[in-house]
Design a protein around this motif. Structure first.
Motif, PDB file in Angstrom:
ATOM      1  N   UNK A 167       0.833  -1.199   0.000  1.00 53.44           N
ATOM      2  CA  UNK A 167       0.000   0.000   0.000  1.00 53.44           C
ATOM      3  C   UNK A 167       0.873   1.256   0.000  1.00 53.44           C
ATOM      4  N   UNK A 168       0.288   2.327  -0.466  1.00 52.46           N
ATOM      5  CA  UNK A 168       1.014   3.591  -0.516  1.00 52.46           C
ATOM      6  C   UNK A 168       1.027   4.249   0.861  1.00 52.46           C
ATOM      7  N   UNK A 169       1.926   5.193   1.034  1.00 54.03           N
ATOM      8  CA  UNK A 169       2.016   5.927   2.298  1.00 54.03           C
ATOM      9  C   UNK A 169       0.729   6.721   2.549  1.00 54.03           C
ATOM     10  N   UNK A 170       0.134   7.249   1.485  1.00 52.34           N
ATOM     11  CA  UNK A 170      -1.107   8.028   1.644  1.00 52.34           C
ATOM     12  C   UNK A 170      -2.248   7.145   2.135  1.00 52.34           C
ATOM     13  N   UNK A 171      -2.342   5.936   1.604  1.00 47.17           N
ATOM     14  CA  UNK A 171      -3.403   5.029   2.048  1.00 47.17           C
ATOM     15  C   UNK A 171      -3.177   4.619   3.501  1.00 47.17           C
ATOM     16  N   UNK A 172      -1.934   4.340   3.867  1.00 45.43           N
ATOM     17  CA  UNK A 172      -1.617   4.005   5.247  1.00 45.43           C
ATOM     18  C   UNK A 172      -1.982   5.154   6.181  1.00 45.43           C
ATOM     19  N   UNK A 173      -1.627   6.371   5.791  1.00 52.34           N
ATOM     20  CA  UNK A 173      -1.933   7.551   6.604  1.00 52.34           C
ATOM     21  C   UNK A 173      -3.445   7.739   6.739  1.00 52.34           C
ATOM     22  N   UNK A 174      -4.173   7.557   5.652  1.00 52.59           N
ATOM     23  CA  UNK A 174      -5.634   7.697   5.694  1.00 52.59           C
ATOM     24  C   UNK A 174      -6.241   6.660   6.633  1.00 52.59           C
ATOM     25  N   UNK A 175      -5.757   5.436   6.588  1.00 53.77           N
ATOM     26  CA  UNK A 175      -6.277   4.381   7.467  1.00 53.77           C
ATOM     27  C   UNK A 175      -5.948   4.684   8.926  1.00 53.77           C
ATOM     28  N   UNK A 176      -4.742   5.166   9.196  1.00 51.15           N
ATOM     29  CA  UNK A 176      -4.349   5.495  10.568  1.00 51.15           C
ATOM     30  C   UNK A 176      -5.181   6.655  11.112  1.00 51.15           C
ATOM     31  N   UNK A 177      -5.399   7.668  10.296  1.00 48.30           N
ATOM     32  CA  UNK A 177      -6.218   8.813  10.722  1.00 48.30           C
ATOM     33  C   UNK A 177      -7.659   8.377  10.978  1.00 48.30           C
ATOM     34  N   UNK A 211      -9.474   8.772  14.588  1.00 51.61           N
ATOM     35  CA  UNK A 211     -10.695   9.581  14.722  1.00 51.61           C
ATOM     36  C   UNK A 211     -11.851   8.740  15.262  1.00 51.61           C
ATOM     37  N   UNK A 212     -12.012   7.532  14.739  1.00 51.08           N
ATOM     38  CA  UNK A 212     -13.124   6.696  15.209  1.00 51.08           C
ATOM     39  C   UNK A 212     -12.931   6.277  16.658  1.00 51.08           C
ATOM     40  N   UNK A 213     -11.699   5.955  17.045  1.00 53.89           N
ATOM     41  CA  UNK A 213     -11.440   5.581  18.439  1.00 53.89           C
ATOM     42  C   UNK A 213     -11.659   6.781  19.372  1.00 53.89           C
ATOM     43  N   UNK A 214     -11.185   7.940  18.961  1.00 54.31           N
ATOM     44  CA  UNK A 214     -11.344   9.140  19.786  1.00 54.31           C
ATOM     45  C   UNK A 214     -12.816   9.510  19.948  1.00 54.31           C
ATOM     46  N   UNK A 215     -13.589   9.438  18.878  1.00 53.40           N
ATOM     47  CA  UNK A 215     -15.007   9.786  18.995  1.00 53.40           C
ATOM     48  C   UNK A 215     -15.757   8.770  19.852  1.00 53.40           C
TER      49      UNK A 215
END
Length: 98
Positions: A12-22, A26-30
């Motif tokens: 996977x690309x770095x952008x996809x990894x970053x999007x998944x991590x974000x 966000x879902x855990x924080x909410x």
């Protein structure tokens, strides 16, 4: 060609990894904020927090098991393909004809 013989995809690309991590953060924080602000007793809040913790750890475990099984299948498929290529390369169709 069956699904177990497919060539593994590129990483996977770095952008996809970053999007998944974000998205995970966000879902855990909410979910944490939602549990903290629910108008319920502390024991109920604790139950929800433990449940969310267990769900999160189970999700990571499931993702690892699925990834490991996919990698095992793809490695096995490559080995089987290499064996078949070796058999085809070593086969001489005219050897027994005469």
């Amino acid at each position: 060609m069956s699904a177990s013989n497919e060539v593994p995809q590129a990483p996977t690309t770095a952008a996809f990894f970053l999007q998944a991590a974000i998205a995970f953060a966000v879902s855990l924080a909410t979910a944490v904020v939602g549990i903290l602000y629910l108008p319920i007793d502390p024991w109920q809040r604790g139950f929800l927090a433990i449940t969310m913790l267990f769900l999160t750890s189970s999700t990571f475990t499931l993702a690892k098991v699925v990834r490991d099984r996919q990698e095992q299948t793809s490695v096995r498929a490559r080995i089987d393909g290499a064996r078949m290529d070796k058999l085809i390369a070593e086969h001489d169709p005219f050897k027994n004809v005469a």
